[in-house]
Design a protein around this motif. Structure first.
Motif, PDB file in Angstrom:
ATOM      1  N   ARG A   1      -1.255 -19.316   2.525  1.00  0.00           N
ATOM      2  CA  ARG A   1      -0.017 -18.608   2.021  1.00  0.00           C
ATOM      3  C   ARG A   1       0.018 -17.621   0.604  1.00  0.00           C
ATOM      4  NH1 ARG A   1       0.624 -21.710   6.005  1.00  0.00           N
ATOM      5  NH2 ARG A   1       2.695 -21.921   7.039  1.00  0.00           N
ATOM      6  N   MET A   2      -1.439 -17.402   0.429  1.00  0.00           N
ATOM      7  CA  MET A   2      -1.564 -16.481  -0.720  1.00  0.00           C
ATOM      8  C   MET A   2      -0.865 -15.057  -0.109  1.00  0.00           C
ATOM      9  SD  MET A   2      -3.281 -16.730  -3.661  1.00  0.00           S
ATOM     10  CE  MET A   2      -4.359 -15.543  -3.986  1.00  0.00           C
ATOM     11  N   MET A   3      -0.369 -14.472  -1.079  1.00  0.00           N
ATOM     12  CA  MET A   3       0.355 -13.004  -0.635  1.00  0.00           C
ATOM     13  C   MET A   3      -0.074 -11.900  -1.566  1.00  0.00           C
ATOM     14  SD  MET A   3       4.496 -12.571  -1.004  1.00  0.00           S
ATOM     15  CE  MET A   3       4.886 -13.849  -0.295  1.00  0.00           C
ATOM     16  N   TYR A   4      -0.363 -10.880  -0.932  1.00  0.00           N
ATOM     17  CA  TYR A   4      -0.338  -9.601  -1.813  1.00  0.00           C
ATOM     18  C   TYR A   4       0.870  -8.660  -1.498  1.00  0.00           C
ATOM     19  CZ  TYR A   4      -2.543  -5.253  -3.408  1.00  0.00           C
ATOM     20  OH  TYR A   4      -2.720  -4.178  -4.001  1.00  0.00           O
ATOM     21  N   VAL A   5       1.407  -7.887  -2.520  1.00  0.00           N
ATOM     22  CA  VAL A   5       2.632  -6.787  -2.487  1.00  0.00           C
ATOM     23  C   VAL A   5       2.024  -5.725  -2.933  1.00  0.00           C
ATOM     24  CG1 VAL A   5       4.853  -6.602  -2.575  1.00  0.00           C
ATOM     25  CG2 VAL A   5       3.915  -8.986  -2.115  1.00  0.00           C
TER      26      VAL A   5
ATOM     27  N   LYS B   1       2.175   6.029   5.816  1.00  0.00           N
ATOM     28  CA  LYS B   1       1.113   6.761   6.470  1.00  0.00           C
ATOM     29  C   LYS B   1      -0.252   6.005   6.671  1.00  0.00           C
ATOM     30  CE  LYS B   1       2.783  11.234   4.898  1.00  0.00           C
ATOM     31  NZ  LYS B   1       2.191  12.440   4.122  1.00  0.00           N
ATOM     32  N   LEU B   2      -1.092   6.248   7.681  1.00  0.00           N
ATOM     33  CA  LEU B   2      -2.086   5.279   8.098  1.00  0.00           C
ATOM     34  C   LEU B   2      -2.989   5.241   6.898  1.00  0.00           C
ATOM     35  CD1 LEU B   2      -3.994   4.144  10.235  1.00  0.00           C
ATOM     36  CD2 LEU B   2      -4.658   6.090  10.834  1.00  0.00           C
ATOM     37  N   ASP B   3      -3.336   6.654   6.104  1.00  0.00           N
ATOM     38  CA  ASP B   3      -4.440   6.594   5.265  1.00  0.00           C
ATOM     39  C   ASP B   3      -3.838   5.441   3.933  1.00  0.00           C
ATOM     40  OD1 ASP B   3      -6.258   8.185   5.914  1.00  0.00           O
ATOM     41  OD2 ASP B   3      -5.324   9.888   5.075  1.00  0.00           O
ATOM     42  N   THR B   4      -2.559   5.477   3.656  1.00  0.00           N
ATOM     43  CA  THR B   4      -1.900   4.645   2.697  1.00  0.00           C
ATOM     44  C   THR B   4      -2.140   3.101   3.168  1.00  0.00           C
ATOM     45  OG1 THR B   4      -0.173   6.240   2.417  1.00  0.00           O
ATOM     46  CG2 THR B   4       0.235   3.669   1.663  1.00  0.00           C
TER      47      THR B   4
ATOM     48  N   HIS C   1      -4.810  -2.268   2.716  1.00  0.00           N
ATOM     49  CA  HIS C   1      -5.695  -3.276   3.176  1.00  0.00           C
ATOM     50  C   HIS C   1      -6.932  -3.530   2.316  1.00  0.00           C
ATOM     51  CE1 HIS C   1      -3.653  -3.081   6.877  1.00  0.00           C
ATOM     52  NE2 HIS C   1      -4.148  -4.121   7.218  1.00  0.00           N
ATOM     53  N   LEU C   2      -7.425  -2.665   1.823  1.00  0.00           N
ATOM     54  CA  LEU C   2      -8.651  -2.669   0.716  1.00  0.00           C
ATOM     55  C   LEU C   2      -8.286  -3.235  -0.570  1.00  0.00           C
ATOM     56  CD1 LEU C   2     -10.325   0.728   1.402  1.00  0.00           C
ATOM     57  CD2 LEU C   2     -11.081  -1.411   2.261  1.00  0.00           C
ATOM     58  N   ARG C   3      -7.161  -3.001  -0.851  1.00  0.00           N
ATOM     59  CA  ARG C   3      -6.753  -3.590  -2.112  1.00  0.00           C
ATOM     60  C   ARG C   3      -6.296  -4.969  -1.894  1.00  0.00           C
ATOM     61  NH1 ARG C   3      -5.062   1.662  -3.052  1.00  0.00           N
ATOM     62  NH2 ARG C   3      -3.224   1.614  -2.189  1.00  0.00           N
ATOM     63  N   ALA C   4      -5.786  -5.225  -0.686  1.00  0.00           N
ATOM     64  CA  ALA C   4      -5.305  -6.740  -0.471  1.00  0.00           C
ATOM     65  C   ALA C   4      -6.536  -7.600  -0.283  1.00  0.00           C
ATOM     66  CB  ALA C   4      -4.470  -6.744   0.645  1.00  0.00           C
TER      67      ALA C   4
ATOM     68  N   GLY D   1     -12.119 -11.203  -0.305  1.00  0.00           N
ATOM     69  CA  GLY D   1     -12.619 -11.123   1.111  1.00  0.00           C
ATOM     70  C   GLY D   1     -11.735 -10.907   2.108  1.00  0.00           C
ATOM     71  N   ARG D   2     -12.300 -10.821   3.356  1.00  0.00           N
ATOM     72  CA  ARG D   2     -11.204 -10.406   4.595  1.00  0.00           C
ATOM     73  C   ARG D   2     -11.075 -11.638   5.685  1.00  0.00           C
ATOM     74  NH1 ARG D   2     -14.547 -10.964   9.192  1.00  0.00           N
ATOM     75  NH2 ARG D   2     -16.579  -9.966   8.708  1.00  0.00           N
ATOM     76  N   PRO D   3     -10.183 -11.758   6.330  1.00  0.00           N
ATOM     77  CA  PRO D   3      -9.993 -13.005   7.318  1.00  0.00           C
ATOM     78  C   PRO D   3     -10.851 -12.397   8.575  1.00  0.00           C
ATOM     79  CG  PRO D   3      -8.158 -11.833   7.445  1.00  0.00           C
ATOM     80  CD  PRO D   3      -8.770 -10.918   6.329  1.00  0.00           C
ATOM     81  N   GLU D   4     -10.876 -13.302   9.736  1.00  0.00           N
ATOM     82  CA  GLU D   4     -11.285 -12.870  10.815  1.00  0.00           C
ATOM     83  C   GLU D   4     -10.431 -12.062  11.829  1.00  0.00           C
ATOM     84  OE1 GLU D   4     -14.531 -13.678  11.978  1.00  0.00           O
ATOM     85  OE2 GLU D   4     -14.911 -15.204  10.581  1.00  0.00           O
ATOM     86  N   VAL D   5      -9.032 -12.302  11.707  1.00  0.00           N
ATOM     87  CA  VAL D   5      -8.240 -11.641  12.379  1.00  0.00           C
ATOM     88  C   VAL D   5      -7.052 -11.050  11.577  1.00  0.00           C
ATOM     89  CG1 VAL D   5      -6.444 -11.728  14.338  1.00  0.00           C
ATOM     90  CG2 VAL D   5      -8.829 -13.025  14.555  1.00  0.00           C
TER      91      VAL D   5
END
Length: 338
Positions: free
Chosen positions: A74-78, A85-88, A93-96, A102-106
């Motif tokens: 339940r860690m959160m990023y805001v 927009k898509l680039d935004t 995603h990258l900053r989160a 790291g990144r999850p599987e899904v």
């Protein structure tokens, strides 16, 4: 949030007394019973947008909150922004992922138009091609909620609600988006991710240590992201409402445009670099390199002149001049031979 505020004002009691006091003031809420879906460590994150209204220099303005919640911890990023927009979306995603380490599987989404462009005949999501390449580049899978089953992404929905109820009332003023995002980052680090979560009864930051997230691809996505384009008859390709030239020999071929996001555009055929241009600042512009047209026959009245055959007069053979005495010698020799 109320506990934090009254504690700062000198309240010395505990949360139990406060809950007892607040209980009669809480509205009765009827909810449908559902089976809660829990994810294993590192498996899933959920993403959605929250929409908030602000007073922007005396005018009402809508801001958007990108919210990502890791399913297990339940860690959160805001982060707040002015558009969806898509680039935004990709940048957040990258900053989160950077914030989470790291990144999850899904990653689970609702059917937002930014990433889901359509549905096929079996009801499966048709993903935005560029966003699908972004996910594949960094190694995570895309998953969408079933239509009319928003509760499947309840973790992020609850997260947005928590932002709205706990963070947003704390914001009295802000000087700009940078300041607002500084405030929400401080809230994440000092409140949201360090309090005991209502469902897990654990602190998200401590539970996050067991997530086991995977590292991102070390190569930036923008360095490999290329979009296919066909070279038109004027030896140009179209990209974001502007046209860029390539050598005329490639007319009719499928090439790939790479936006370096640093003010330059590159155009490739396979791994071969055909052209590099400054990225046009506006729209409907034509950016060309004149060398790309060298050797091309111009159309219309400005035809390239053809070579003309040139008549070369036949050379007159040179006559060797001799002294007359030589001929007299030949005559004498002939008389002798007789």
């Amino acid at each position: 949030m109320i506990f934090d505020e009254i504690k700062a004002q000198g309240y010395t009691g505990g949360k139990t007394i406060l809950r007892t006091f607040m209980q009669p003031l809480r509205p009765a809420v009827l909810t449908k019973a559902t089976v809660r879906f829990e994810t294993s460590p590192g498996h899933q994150a959920q993403v959605d947008w929250g929409r908030f209204r602000v007073d922007w220099n005396g005018e009402p303005k809508r801001l958007y909150a990108f919210v990502m919640v890791l399913g297990f911890s339940r860690m959160m990023y805001v982060e707040f922004t002015e558009d969806e927009k898509l680039d935004t979306f990709i940048g957040y995603h990258l900053r989160a992922f950077e914030y989470f380490g790291g990144r999850p599987e899904v990653v689970l989404y609702d059917n937002m138009k930014t990433v889901v462009t359509d549905f096929d005949e079996r009801g499966h999501a048709v993903w935005n091609e560029r966003f699908k390449r972004f996910a594949a580049h960094h190694g995570f899978l895309l998953q969408n909620c079933r239509p009319y089953r928003a509760r499947t992404k309840g973790k992020v929905e609850n997260g947005i609600g928590y932002v709205r109820k706990n963070f947003w009332p704390r914001v009295q003023t802000f000087t700009g988006l940078d300041d607002l995002n500084r405030q929400v980052r401080q809230w994440l680090d000092t409140v949201a991710n360090v309090r005991a979560h209502g469902t897990t009864r654990e602190i998200p930051r401590e539970r996050w240590l067991r997530e086991g997230l995977k590292p991102l691809n070390p190569m930036p996505f923008e360095e490999v992201d290329k979009q296919a384009r066909k070279v038109s008859s004027d030896a140009c390709v179209s990209y974001e409402n502007n046209r860029y030239s390539v050598p005329f020999e490639w007319v009719g071929q499928i090439v790939h445009v790479q936006d370096l996001k640093n003010g330059k555009i590159r155009i490739y055929y396979g791994e071969r670099l055909l052209a590099e241009h400054p990225k046009a600042a506006g729209k409907y512009q034509r950016v060309v390199n004149e060398k790309h047209f060298e050797g091309l026959t111009a159309a219309g009245k400005h035809k390239v002149s053809q070579p003309m055959p040139r008549l070369v007069p036949k050379a007159i053979p040179e006559v060797l001049e001799r002294d007359l005495s030589i001929y007299e010698q030949f005559t004498d020799e002939a008389v002798v031979q007789r």
